[in-house]
Design a protein around this motif. Structure first.
Motif: not given
Length: 193
Positions: A17, A21, A24, A122-123, A125-127, A130
Motif C-alpha cells: 500500500v 501510494l 500515485h 487513484a482516490r 483505490e486509496e479510499r 487500500f
C-alpha cells in the motif's frame, strides 16, 4: 554513537500500500509536469508518465485486484470491477494520446481529461481498496507483496494494452508485450553521440 555495522535508525519496512501510494503521488507530479511544460521536457515527462501508468496498472491487475476480490464482506468483486473499468477507459485514452504525440491538436485537453480520470481512480483505490487490504491482509503479506509488485513491474509492458486487463491476460500476453514495448522504447530514444 552506533556500533560499527549496526543499522542507522531502522524504519518500518515498506508494504504494498505504501508503494502504490508513492506511485500515485509520482503520477500526480508527472501530470503536473506534462501539463505545465513544453518541448523535450513535456515529451520526457509524458514518456515517464506512460511507463509508470503501464507498469503500475499491470502490477495492480496481476497482484492487487485478485487479492482484493477475495476480501471478506463480499464487496471485493464489485469494487475491483469498478477499478478495472476505470483502468480500461484510462488505457484507451492514453493509447490515443500516445498515437498523436504531445504536439498533436487536442493533446492539452486529452491530458487534462486523462489526469482527472486517473487521479479519481487513484482516490477510489486509496479510499476503498487500500483500507480493505490493510484491514484484512496480514502486514507481512503486504510487505512481501511490495517486492512482488516491483518484480511484476520489471517484467510489465511499458505501454498501455487495454485488452490485457486481467491477471491471466497480463501473464499470458504481458511478457511478449513487454518485449515489444521495450524494443519500441529503445528505438524511440535518440542515439547518444
Amino acid at each position: 554513537m552506533p556500533e560499527t555495522g549496526a543499522p542507522a535508525t531502522p524504519g518500518p519496512e515498506e508494504d504494498v500500500v505504501d508503494l502504490l501510494l508513492a506511485q500515485h503521488a509520482r503520477v500526480e507530479q508527472l501530470f503536473l509536469l506534462v501539463i505545465g511544460s513544453t518541448g523535450d521536457t513535456r515529451r520526457e515527462a509524458f514518456d515517464e508518465l506512460v511507463h509508470l501508468l503501464a507498469v503500475h496498472e499491470t502490477a495492480e491487475e496481476e497482484l492487487i485486484h485478485p487479492l482484493a476480490r477475495n476480501l471478506p464482506g463480499g464487496g471485493g468483486d464489485a469494487m475491483v470491477d469498478d477499478r478495472l473499468a476505470e483502468e480500461r477507459q484510462a488505457k484507451e485514452t492514453l493509447k490515443t494520446l500516445i498515437a498523436g504525440g504531445v504536439d498533436a491538436e487536442g493533446f492539452d485537453t486529452g491530458i487534462i481529461l486523462l489526469r482527472d480520470a486517473v487521479l479519481t481512480h487513484a482516490r477510489y483505490e486509496e479510499r476503498y481498496e487500500f483500507p480493505q487490504l490493510r484491514q484484512h491482509v496480514p502486514g507481512d503479506r503486504l510487505r512481501t507483496l511490495a517486492g512482488a509488485v516491483r518484480a511484476a513491474e520489471a517484467a510489465a509492458p511499458t505501454r498501455p494494452h487495454p485488452s490485457a486487463q486481467s491477471a491471466k491476460g497480463n501473464l499470458a500476453a504481458g511478457p511478449a508485450l513487454a518485449v515489444v514495448d521495450r524494443v519500441r522504447d529503445a528505438l524511440r530514444k535518440p542515439s547518444a553521440g
